[in-house]
Design an enzyme around this catalytic site. Structure first.
Site, PDB file in Angstrom:
ATOM      1  N   ARG A 121     -15.663 126.965  50.195  1.00 20.30           N
ATOM      2  CA  ARG A 121     -14.760 126.638  49.082  1.00 20.30           C
ATOM      3  C   ARG A 121     -14.361 127.900  48.303  1.00 20.30           C
ATOM      4  O   ARG A 121     -13.262 128.412  48.437  1.00 20.30           O
ATOM      5  CB  ARG A 121     -15.444 125.605  48.167  1.00 20.30           C
ATOM      6  CG  ARG A 121     -14.511 124.926  47.175  1.00 20.30           C
ATOM      7  CD  ARG A 121     -14.153 125.751  45.962  1.00 20.30           C
ATOM      8  NE  ARG A 121     -15.313 126.193  45.181  1.00 20.30           N
ATOM      9  CZ  ARG A 121     -15.221 127.079  44.196  1.00 20.30           C
ATOM     10  NH1 ARG A 121     -14.057 127.597  43.853  1.00 20.30           N
ATOM     11  NH2 ARG A 121     -16.299 127.469  43.551  1.00 20.30           N
ATOM     12  N   HIS A 138     -23.989 131.755  39.147  1.00 20.31           N
ATOM     13  CA  HIS A 138     -22.839 131.871  40.063  1.00 20.31           C
ATOM     14  C   HIS A 138     -22.177 133.216  39.742  1.00 20.31           C
ATOM     15  O   HIS A 138     -21.355 133.302  38.837  1.00 20.31           O
ATOM     16  CB  HIS A 138     -21.902 130.675  39.810  1.00 20.31           C
ATOM     17  CG  HIS A 138     -20.637 130.668  40.594  1.00 20.31           C
ATOM     18  ND1 HIS A 138     -20.366 129.722  41.575  1.00 20.31           N
ATOM     19  CD2 HIS A 138     -19.531 131.447  40.555  1.00 20.31           C
ATOM     20  CE1 HIS A 138     -19.159 129.930  42.080  1.00 20.31           C
ATOM     21  NE2 HIS A 138     -18.622 130.980  41.473  1.00 20.31           N
ATOM     22  N   HIS A 172     -20.068 136.511  40.720  1.00 22.73           N
ATOM     23  CA  HIS A 172     -19.170 137.288  41.582  1.00 22.73           C
ATOM     24  C   HIS A 172     -19.595 138.756  41.492  1.00 22.73           C
ATOM     25  O   HIS A 172     -20.222 139.175  40.514  1.00 22.73           O
ATOM     26  CB  HIS A 172     -17.718 137.060  41.159  1.00 22.73           C
ATOM     27  CG  HIS A 172     -17.202 135.704  41.578  1.00 22.73           C
ATOM     28  ND1 HIS A 172     -16.420 135.520  42.695  1.00 22.73           N
ATOM     29  CD2 HIS A 172     -17.396 134.479  41.049  1.00 22.73           C
ATOM     30  CE1 HIS A 172     -16.153 134.233  42.832  1.00 22.73           C
ATOM     31  NE2 HIS A 172     -16.738 133.563  41.844  1.00 22.73           N
ATOM     32  N   CYS A 224     -11.090 134.027  43.005  1.00 26.73           N
ATOM     33  CA  CYS A 224     -10.355 132.902  42.444  1.00 26.73           C
ATOM     34  C   CYS A 224      -8.900 133.310  42.306  1.00 26.73           C
ATOM     35  O   CYS A 224      -8.597 134.383  41.799  1.00 26.73           O
ATOM     36  CB  CYS A 224     -10.948 132.503  41.086  1.00 26.73           C
ATOM     37  SG  CYS A 224      -9.983 131.236  40.243  1.00 26.73           S
ATOM     38  N   ASN A 253     -18.222 136.060  45.666  1.00 26.17           N
ATOM     39  CA  ASN A 253     -19.567 135.836  45.126  1.00 26.17           C
ATOM     40  C   ASN A 253     -20.520 136.815  45.789  1.00 26.17           C
ATOM     41  O   ASN A 253     -20.244 137.331  46.857  1.00 26.17           O
ATOM     42  CB  ASN A 253     -20.043 134.424  45.481  1.00 26.17           C
ATOM     43  CG  ASN A 253     -19.207 133.362  44.835  1.00 26.17           C
ATOM     44  OD1 ASN A 253     -18.169 132.974  45.366  1.00 26.17           O
ATOM     45  ND2 ASN A 253     -19.620 132.894  43.683  1.00 26.17           N
TER      46      ASN A 253
HETATM   47  P1  HMG Z   1      -1.335 119.925  36.539  1.00 25.85           P
HETATM   48  O1  HMG Z   1      -0.029 120.409  37.096  1.00 25.85           O
HETATM   49  O2  HMG Z   1      -1.598 120.128  35.087  1.00 25.85           O
HETATM   50  O3  HMG Z   1      -1.578 118.409  36.931  1.00 25.85           O
HETATM   51  O4  HMG Z   1      -2.493 120.610  37.400  1.00 25.85           O
HETATM   52  P2  HMG Z   1      -0.754 117.095  36.636  1.00 25.85           P
HETATM   53  O5  HMG Z   1      -1.734 116.036  36.431  1.00 25.85           O
HETATM   54  O6  HMG Z   1       0.292 117.362  35.581  1.00 25.85           O
HETATM   55  O7  HMG Z   1      -0.005 116.810  38.018  1.00 25.85           O
HETATM   56  C1  HMG Z   1       1.021 117.670  38.525  1.00 25.85           C
HETATM   57  C2  HMG Z   1       1.118 117.543  40.034  1.00 25.85           C
HETATM   58  O8  HMG Z   1      -0.129 117.915  40.637  1.00 25.85           O
HETATM   59  C3  HMG Z   1       1.402 116.141  40.533  1.00 25.85           C
HETATM   60  O9  HMG Z   1       2.122 116.280  41.760  1.00 25.85           O
HETATM   61  C4  HMG Z   1       0.044 115.595  40.860  1.00 25.85           C
HETATM   62  O10 HMG Z   1       0.084 114.597  41.859  1.00 25.85           O
HETATM   63  C5  HMG Z   1      -0.655 116.827  41.407  1.00 25.85           C
HETATM   64  P3  HMG Z   1       3.720 116.229  41.829  1.00 25.85           P
HETATM   65  O11 HMG Z   1       4.077 114.928  41.184  1.00 25.85           O
HETATM   66  O12 HMG Z   1       4.232 117.424  41.054  1.00 25.85           O
HETATM   67  O13 HMG Z   1       3.993 116.316  43.291  1.00 25.85           O
HETATM   68  N1  HMG Z   1      -2.120 116.777  41.227  1.00 25.85           N
HETATM   69  C6  HMG Z   1      -3.013 116.823  42.234  1.00 25.85           C
HETATM   70  N2  HMG Z   1      -2.854 116.908  43.569  1.00 25.85           N
HETATM   71  C7  HMG Z   1      -3.988 116.902  44.314  1.00 25.85           C
HETATM   72  N3  HMG Z   1      -5.232 116.838  43.791  1.00 25.85           N
HETATM   73  C8  HMG Z   1      -5.410 116.757  42.466  1.00 25.85           C
HETATM   74  C9  HMG Z   1      -4.273 116.744  41.626  1.00 25.85           C
HETATM   75  N4  HMG Z   1      -4.106 116.659  40.296  1.00 25.85           N
HETATM   76  C10 HMG Z   1      -2.792 116.687  40.065  1.00 25.85           C
HETATM   77  N5  HMG Z   1      -6.655 116.707  41.966  1.00 25.85           N
HETATM   78  C11 HMG Z   1      -4.686 120.824  38.289  1.00 25.85           C
HETATM   79  C12 HMG Z   1      -3.853 120.405  37.086  1.00 25.85           C
HETATM   80  C13 HMG Z   1      -6.131 120.919  37.842  1.00 25.85           C
HETATM   81  C14 HMG Z   1      -4.521 119.771  39.380  1.00 25.85           C
HETATM   82  C15 HMG Z   1      -4.168 122.174  38.796  1.00 25.85           C
HETATM   83  O14 HMG Z   1      -4.147 123.075  37.725  1.00 25.85           O
HETATM   84  C16 HMG Z   1      -4.970 122.771  39.918  1.00 25.85           C
HETATM   85  O15 HMG Z   1      -5.041 122.219  41.000  1.00 25.85           O
HETATM   86  N6  HMG Z   1      -5.590 123.945  39.695  1.00 25.85           N
HETATM   87  C17 HMG Z   1      -6.347 124.637  40.717  1.00 25.85           C
HETATM   88  C18 HMG Z   1      -7.629 125.072  40.123  1.00 25.85           C
HETATM   89  C19 HMG Z   1      -8.510 125.702  41.198  1.00 25.85           C
HETATM   90  O16 HMG Z   1      -8.724 125.148  42.261  1.00 25.85           O
HETATM   91  N7  HMG Z   1      -9.059 126.898  40.878  1.00 25.85           N
HETATM   92  C20 HMG Z   1     -10.001 127.511  41.723  1.00 25.85           C
HETATM   93  C21 HMG Z   1     -11.332 126.797  41.686  1.00 25.85           C
HETATM   94  S1  HMG Z   1     -12.257 127.122  40.201  1.00 25.85           S
HETATM   95  C22 HMG Z   1     -13.141 128.554  40.574  1.00 25.85           C
HETATM   96  O17 HMG Z   1     -12.935 129.143  41.591  1.00 25.85           O
HETATM   97  C23 HMG Z   1     -14.198 128.967  39.615  1.00 25.85           C
HETATM   98  C24 HMG Z   1     -15.623 128.655  40.101  1.00 25.85           C
HETATM   99  O18 HMG Z   1     -15.893 129.255  41.351  1.00 25.85           O
HETATM  100  C25 HMG Z   1     -16.628 129.184  39.079  1.00 25.85           C
HETATM  101  C26 HMG Z   1     -16.311 130.634  38.705  1.00 25.85           C
HETATM  102  O19 HMG Z   1     -16.439 131.539  39.523  1.00 25.85           O
HETATM  103  O20 HMG Z   1     -15.887 130.798  37.559  1.00 25.85           O
HETATM  104  C27 HMG Z   1     -15.853 127.142  40.240  1.00 25.85           C
HETATM  105 MG    MG Z   2     -16.409 131.304  41.644  1.00 25.38          MG
END
Ligand code: HMG
Ligand code: MG
Length: 305
Positions: A18, A210, A212, A243, A252
């Protein structure tokens, strides 16, 4: 706390499939991701963060989440976790039978906006029904707390911000939290302060690290928090990762490096380092690069010689 208090056993969650792959520009086929999960469980990993149910427009690499979850030949005793930022993601994830879901918030407002398009308090409002639904379904809930020492947009983050977020996570029923150094800027005292802030709301057994490794501090940060009694860490095979919303941040800490350090200290992980290195080589070969792990490369050089 001195070295006598070090845990005897450490649990590593490999987040390579992931966190490791989410930032890769070229699509990695589902079969390769599944092959990586298989090799990780073969190496003895007991929890694997497989994929995320986020918007494919935001993170195209994770668009094959359902296919990847469906393709895994599950091993008993292994837990498969997935990220779910909102109810839409949770509802898509449930049929794929995750053992654990991860909601992910940030100690920094700016990162919250860039990563999940909402404020910290809005994120908690979105997570609350996800947490409730997961717990009602018997699915364990982990919370990732990003930017607990530094933020790519706001700079240093005070421990009070971490305590605030941990308190909100606790209030909505998140069972375990991960203290993340998203951009790898932390140093030992700073990550200790972030863990200490988290301890205001969570017991040591419900906290993981966690880290990086952008600035090469992640192993030191692991040791510094081990000394506090933390015994659960997210690590990434071959040091994969980053990210998309934290530009310049590298992967990481490599699982191989952490396993080498822990085994060298007489701490058990249940992981076979040689098989783990094979898993790292498998994905690194596919990506056309060497594993980002000093221990893996040292052992690979030895094998070659
Ligand atoms: P948004 O645009 O605010 O969401 O995104 P929305 O509710 O307004 O919906 C807009 C569109 O997104 C719609 O589609 C929804 O259907 C779709 P459209 O009508 O435009 O075709 N949608 C989704 N589709 C699939 N799955 C969903 C979903 N939700 C809405 N769950 C949202 C909000 C959170 C979805 C967006 O900002 C997003 O996907 N962000 C990605 C965040 C991400 O994956 N970041 C990386 C992971 S976090 C990380 O790496 C940190 C971590 O490792 C810890 C660390 O190191 O800090 C965990
Ligand atoms: Mg991370």
């Amino acid at each position: 706390m001195g070295l006598n208090h070090l845990p005897k056993r450490v649990k590593l969650v490999d987040v390579g499939p992931r966190d490791g792959l989410q930032n890769e520009k070229t699509p990695v086929p589902a079969e390769i991701k599944i092959g990586l999960v298989h090799r990780l469980q073969e190496a003895g990993l007991k929890e694997i963060e497989v994929t995320s149910f986020v918007s494919p427009k935001w993170v195209p690499q994770m668009a094959d989440n359902v296919q990847v979850m469906a393709g895994i030949a599950r091993q008993s005793g292994v837990r498969y976790s997935v990220l779910t930022p909102n109810l839409q993601g949770f509802e898509a994830a449930v049929p794929t039978r995750p053992d654990e879901i991860v909601v992910f918030g940030s100690a920094s407002e700016a990162f919250s906006q860039r990563n999940i398009n909402c404020s910290i308090s809005e994120s908690i409002e979105r997570f609350a029904p996800v947490v409730a639904a997961a717990r009602a379904a018997g699915i364990y809930v982990r919370g990732a707390m990003s930017c607990t020492v530094g933020c790519p947009y706001e700079g240093d983050i005070a421990p009070e911000r971490v305590a605030y977020l941990a308190g909100l996570m606790k209030q909505i029923g998140v069972q375990h939290v991960g203290v993340a150094d998203t951009i790898g800027v932390g140093t030992p005292r700073k990550v200790q302060a972030a863990v200490e802030a988290t301890l205001l709301h969570y017991a040591i057994d419900d906290i993981s690290g966690h880290f990086h490794d952008t600035y090469g501090q992640a192993l030191s940060n692991t040791l510094a928090t081990l000394e506090m009694g933390v015994w659960q860490y997210d690590t990434s095979v071959a040091g994969l990762g980053g990210c998309p919303y934290a530009k310049g941040a590298t992967g990481n800490v490599a699982t191989e490096d952490v396993v080498y350090m822990l085994h060298g200290m007489g701490i058990e992980t249940g992981i076979d380092l040689d098989k783990l290195i094979d898993a790292g080589t498998y994905i690194s070969d596919f990506l056309g690069r060497k594993p980002q792990s000093r221990a893996a490369n040292a052992i690979l050089n030895k094998r070659a010689g």
